[in-house]
Design an enzyme around this catalytic site. Structure first.
Site, mmCIF file in Angstrom:
data_model
loop_
_atom_site.group_PDB
_atom_site.id
_atom_site.type_symbol
_atom_site.label_atom_id
_atom_site.label_comp_id
_atom_site.label_asym_id
_atom_site.label_seq_id
_atom_site.Cartn_x
_atom_site.Cartn_y
_atom_site.Cartn_z
ATOM 1 N N GLU A 253 0.831 -1.204 0.000
ATOM 2 C CA GLU A 253 0.000 0.000 0.000
ATOM 3 C C GLU A 253 0.860 1.245 0.000
ATOM 4 O OE1 GLU A 253 -2.531 -0.610 3.355
ATOM 5 O OE2 GLU A 253 -4.020 -1.644 2.151
ATOM 6 N N CYS B 254 3.310 8.428 1.135
ATOM 7 C CA CYS B 254 3.896 7.481 2.081
ATOM 8 C C CYS B 254 4.155 6.180 1.311
ATOM 9 C CB CYS B 254 2.880 7.283 3.202
ATOM 10 S SG CYS B 254 3.358 6.095 4.416
ATOM 11 N N CYS C 128 6.619 -6.837 7.080
ATOM 12 C CA CYS C 128 7.707 -6.249 7.861
ATOM 13 C C CYS C 128 8.140 -7.244 8.932
ATOM 14 C CB CYS C 128 7.236 -4.955 8.523
ATOM 15 S SG CYS C 128 8.544 -4.127 9.453
ATOM 16 N N CYS D 32 6.122 -4.668 15.371
ATOM 17 C CA CYS D 32 5.685 -3.689 16.383
ATOM 18 C C CYS D 32 4.254 -4.025 16.799
ATOM 19 C CB CYS D 32 5.769 -2.277 15.816
ATOM 20 S SG CYS D 32 7.439 -1.859 15.282
ATOM 21 N N CYS E 226 1.058 -2.289 15.245
ATOM 22 C CA CYS E 226 1.069 -2.091 13.796
ATOM 23 C C CYS E 226 0.386 -3.233 13.042
ATOM 24 C CB CYS E 226 2.522 -1.968 13.336
ATOM 25 S SG CYS E 226 2.706 -1.879 11.568
ATOM 26 N N CYS F 14 -0.584 5.999 10.353
ATOM 27 C CA CYS F 14 0.671 5.333 10.695
ATOM 28 C C CYS F 14 0.449 3.973 11.359
ATOM 29 C CB CYS F 14 1.431 6.241 11.648
ATOM 30 S SG CYS F 14 2.976 5.568 12.170
HETATM 31 S S1 SF4 Z 1 5.557 0.119 12.620
HETATM 32 FE FE1 SF4 Z 1 4.975 -1.668 11.372
HETATM 33 S S2 SF4 Z 1 5.919 -1.297 9.375
HETATM 34 FE FE2 SF4 Z 1 6.926 0.076 10.856
HETATM 35 S S3 SF4 Z 1 8.715 -1.068 11.596
HETATM 36 FE FE3 SF4 Z 1 7.044 -1.520 13.020
HETATM 37 S S4 SF4 Z 1 6.091 -3.427 12.221
HETATM 38 FE FE4 SF4 Z 1 7.350 -2.541 10.587
#
Ligand code: SF4
Length: 366
Positions: free
Chosen positions: A109, A122, A129, A133, A136, A355
Site C-alpha cells: 500500500e 507514504c 515487515c 511492532c 502495527c 501510521c
Molecule cells: S511500525 Fe509496522 S511497518 Fe513500521 S517497523 Fe514496526 S512493524 Fe514494521
C-alpha cells in the site's frame, strides 16, 4: 517497425521481454555506463531519463533526438511496466490509499496525504515487515520480501499519475515519507538506490529535504545512514523507557535507547536540520508524567522535534487512544520544558491509512 505499431501495443511489446530488466532499477549513471559500454552516446541517457521520469512516457518515438539503434537497444534491454493500482480508497480529508499489485502478485500500500498546497506520499519499502511492532497492522504479516528500487519508484509514479489525472489542481511533485509497509533501513540498498533516482535532476528531481525516512531504530541501517544524501530522518520513539519500548517495538530489546541515541548522535545534521521523533500517544501506556520527564532527559539537549500521533484504534487493537484533552495536556507539558512538539492530525483514519495501519490483507477484508 515501432513507428508502425500503436503506442499501447508498443508498451506491451516492451514490457513482455522476458530477459529485460526493469528500467526503474537503473540510476542515470548506470544507464549512461550501459549505453557507453554498448557503443552508444552516453548523453542519450539524459534524454531517456527525462522522457521516462518527467513525461512519464517511455515512447521514445516521441523525440527525434534518439537514433533508431538507441531506441531499439533500450526497448530490447528494459521493461517499463509499473505496479498496478488495484484499489483506490478516498478518505473524507482527501487522503488517498492505493493498494498496489507487484509483478509477482504481492501487494503493498501507498498513501497520498494532503498537506497544505501539495501531497506527501507514504511509500512502502517491503512486503510486510519483520519488526513486529505491537501497535502495527503491517507487523502482523511478518516479512515476505524486500521491494526492489523499481517497485518503490513505481509506487510513486502510479500515485503521481493518478494525482495528475484526478486532482489536477494539486499536481506539484509529492514529498516522500518512507513510512509505509516495512522498515526502510532493513532494505537499505534498494531504498538507497530509489532515493538516488528520486533526486536525479534529469529524472523526478526531488530535493533531498523533500524525502523523509522513518525507522523503528534498526541499528545496522542507521550505521549506514551517512551513505544517503541529507534526507530527513524520523525515529519511531514511542516511549522513553526501554521496558515499555520493548513492548511496542520488540527491536528495542536488541537495540536499546542508549545504543540508539549513541548512533543518532553520530549523524551529521545540516544547519536547521532536526531529527523527528514520532511518538504514538497511547492511553495509560506512554502518556504519563514520568514519560514527559524522561522524554526531556533524552531529547532536551538534542536537535529534536517531537511529533505526537494520537493512537488510531483499529479493530482488535491492543491499545487505546487518549482523550484529546490528554493529548493537548501532554503537548503543553513538554513545551513548558522547552521541547518542540507537534501533534500530527490523523489523516485518512476512516480508510485505515494512518501510521502503522497499512496491511494489504486487512484492507481487502475491511
Ligand atoms: S511500525 Fe509496522 S511497518 Fe513500521 S517497523 Fe514496526 S512493524 Fe514494521
Amino acid at each position: 517497425m515501432v513507428a508502425k505499431v500503436k503506442f499501447a501495443e508498443y508498451i506491451i511489446m516492451m514490457t513482455s521481454k522476458e530477459a529485460a530488466h526493469s528500467f526503474y532499477n537503473q540510476s542515470l549513471e548506470e544507464l549512461s555506463h550501459t549505453l557507453h559500454e554498448s557503443g552508444f552516446k552516453q548523453k542519450s541517457a539524459d534524454e531517456i531519463f527525462r522522457l521516462v521520469y518527467k513525461r512519464f512516457n517511455p515512447n521514445f518515438e516521441a523525440v527525434d533526438t534518439l537514433s533508431r539503434r538507441t531506441i531499439d537497444f533500450i526497448s530490447n534491454h528494459y521493461r517499463f511496466d509499473l505496479p498496478k493500482i488495484v484499489k483506490v480508497q478516498n478518505a473524507d480529508d482527501n487522503t488517498v490509499k492505493f493498494l498496489v499489485e507487484l509483478a509477482d502478485g504481492n501487494q503493498v500500500e501507498s498513501v497520498l496525504i494532503p498537506f497544505a498546497k501539495k501531497y506527501t506520499i507514504c511509500l512502502s519499502s517491503q512486503v510486510g515487515c519483520a519488526m513486529k511492532c505491537s501497535f502495527c497492522f503491517t507487523g502482523l504479516q511478518g516479512l515476505k520480501r524486500n521491494l526492489e528500487a523499481s517497485e518503490i519508484i513505481g509506487q510513486y509514479i502510479v500515485a503521481y499519475k493518478w494525482l495528475r489525472e484526478n486532482r489536477p489542481e494539486k499536481i506539484a511533485s509529492p514529498n516522500i515519507v518512507f513510512m509505509g509497509q516495512g522498515e526502510p533501513l532493513h532494505n537499505f540498498d534498494q531504498v538507497k538506490k530509489a532515493i538516488e533516482i528520486f533526486l536525479t535532476t534529469e529524472g523526478l528531481h526531488l530535493g533531498f529535504r523533500q524525502i523523509t525516512l522513518s525507522t523503528a531504530g534498526y541499528l545496522p541501517g542507521l550505521e549506514r545512514f551517512s551513505e544517503l544524501p541529507n534526507i530527513n530522518l524520523a525515529l519511531s520513539l514511542h516511549s522513553p523507557i526501554d521496558e515499555d519500548r520493548n513492548k511496542l517495538i520488540p527491536l528495542n530489546k536488541r537495540y536499546s535507547l542508549e545504543k540508539l541515541f549513541e548512533k543518532l548522535d553520530q549523524i551529521k545534521l545540516l544547519k536547521r536540520q532536526f531529527i523527528t521523533y514520532e511518538y504514538l500517544l497511547i492511553k495509560d501506556l506512554n502518556d504519563r508524567d514520568e514519560d514527559i520527564t524522561l522524554l526531556n532527559k533524552w531529547l532536551g539537549q538534542r536537535r529534536a522535534i517531537i511529533n505526537i500521533i494520537p493512537f488510531n484504534e483499529f479493530p482488535g487493537a491492543p491499545y487505546k487512544r487518549p482523550l484529546t484533552s490528554k493529548v493537548n495536556e501532554f503537548k503543553t507539558k513538554l513545551e513548558r520544558l522547552g521541547l518542540t512538539v507537534k501533534v500530527r492530525t490523523t489523516k485518512g483514519s476512516d480508510i485505515l491509512a494512518a501510521c502503522g495501519q497499512l496491511n494489504t490483507l486487512q484492507s481487502k477484508t475491511l
